[in-house]
Design a protein around this motif. Sequence first.
Motif, PDB file in Angstrom:
ATOM      1  N   LYS A 441     -12.301 -24.128  30.715  1.00 37.01           N
ATOM      2  CA  LYS A 441     -13.692 -23.700  30.807  1.00 37.01           C
ATOM      3  C   LYS A 441     -14.512 -24.594  29.885  1.00 37.01           C
ATOM      4  N   PHE A 442     -15.262 -25.500  30.489  1.00 36.07           N
ATOM      5  CA  PHE A 442     -16.035 -26.455  29.713  1.00 36.07           C
ATOM      6  C   PHE A 442     -17.351 -25.820  29.274  1.00 36.07           C
ATOM      7  N   PRO A 443     -17.749 -26.017  28.008  1.00 41.42           N
ATOM      8  CA  PRO A 443     -19.010 -25.414  27.533  1.00 41.42           C
ATOM      9  C   PRO A 443     -20.232 -25.973  28.247  1.00 41.42           C
ATOM     10  N   GLU A 444     -20.211 -27.236  28.605  1.00 41.08           N
ATOM     11  CA  GLU A 444     -21.348 -27.861  29.250  1.00 41.08           C
ATOM     12  C   GLU A 444     -20.952 -28.365  30.631  1.00 41.08           C
ATOM     13  N   LYS A 445     -21.937 -28.445  31.507  1.00 46.02           N
ATOM     14  CA  LYS A 445     -21.694 -28.943  32.849  1.00 46.02           C
ATOM     15  C   LYS A 445     -21.722 -30.464  32.858  1.00 46.02           C
TER      16      LYS A 445
END
Length: 516
Positions: A441-445
């Motif tokens: 789950k990446f914090p930023e796109k």
Amino acid sequence: MRAKSGIAIALLTACCISFCSGAYVQAEEAKLASKPAGAATEDSVNDLTVAVGKSVLLDCAHTVQRVAVGLGDIAVVNAISPTEIMINGKAPGETSLIIWEAGGARQFFNVTVRASVTASNDHLEAVRREIRTELPGQLLKITSENGSIFLRGTVKDLSSSDRAVKIAASAGKVVNLLNVEVPKADPQILLKVRFASVDRNKSKQLGINLASLGLGNTVGGITTGEFAGPAIATGATGTTAAFGNPLNLLVENPGNLPLAFNVQALETKGVVEVLAEPNLMAANGKQASFLAGGEYPFPMAQGTAGATTITVMFKEYGVRLNFIPTITPRGTIRLQVAPEVSALDFTNAVEIAGFEVPAITTRKVNTEVELGDGQSFVIGGLLDNRETETFLKIPFLGDIPVLGKFFQSMSKNKTNTELIVIVTPEIVSPIAVGAALPSLKFPEKFLPANSGIPMNTPDEKSADNTLAPAPATMPVEKLVESLKPEAPLVVDGASGTFGASSTSGTASPAPATAPQ
């Protein structure tokens, strides 16, 4: 009547053998009569075959003076009359027979003693019986030809094939023509390793340094040496004191009482927590390696012809895991495991030729354990408590009641290290086709794709990119060849090449046909 018919047939067969043998010898004697006296016939002229336990009678046209057989363990020769010789088969094999007749003529025979059909059948039946007992439910066909045993049929696994060959070897040379049921793929083993480490430290420092900036026209200072005192200097502008450590308490009265007090009173607390969870999967009996970290350069001084050459080398550090899992016949997993966690330590660095080379703090374990599927072991543990206390004082002055505290210094350091390493092997299956894959789950796109073209090969299946189903059985030698370990993978970190050697350039096109 049936018994009498068997006896009659046996007598008739013996008479035929005797008659044919005598006729054959008389024909050969006619050939020899045309040769000079004493001439030897060739070894390949006459061939005789007899079974073990059977006899052959030779009738000679002339009187026999002497006979000789090459190997008495294979055949025995007896003179029945001056013109009759009987040959008895003793053991399977080949030998030669020489006959000296009156007048100087000689005859040569190649004698072949074959195994008795009855004894051979009895031996094969014993082999079949043992194979049925040791390998129940596995239909094998056993035949014999020219002393060789042929094994045909299908067995369940390679161990059954090896056992059948060992049993059949008691009857002669074995030709293994067995097929083996194709085994299932080797299980995949996932090894979970947990590094948990807590390092705590606590220190306390207390000391006083005294300095005179001109009291009694005297400039100087007194210190216990535990902590650095002020650097006193006298110049045109007067006497000054410089302090290198800003974490101190300074008291100075340059007017009435030109004295300086340098007091250092520090108390520090620190904690370092490390949690590393490397997970790595490997096939049964195969080695796997994992490294999450990097390489740092360090100089190496080498002396050549009176000069010093500096060579830069690289050392790996980080979270490393090497292990080999093996599933035992007991249903357990034997692990050869060597986990390691290392980090750069600049507090203990050294300087070489102007380069600062850091030290490495390492925590590693190398051991071998045996676990069940999903079981866990603490393969490494450490509880390390250390306390260091340093006390310094100035003689005599430090012993004065109350005032002596100004001439004393004290330092205490306490460290506590706790470390555990836990391993857990699990037998796992691959993710099913079409199932969702695990992802982070990446914090930023991320930025959207610019081309809109998928980076993977199209997934449409065709006859060209679909594997054929595995056969139910295959020959033993083909299965053994497929189970041989592949050549080890060699990784060259400096050049980024894989394998023992690499070749650059454009590959040549494949030939349309290959030589057989």
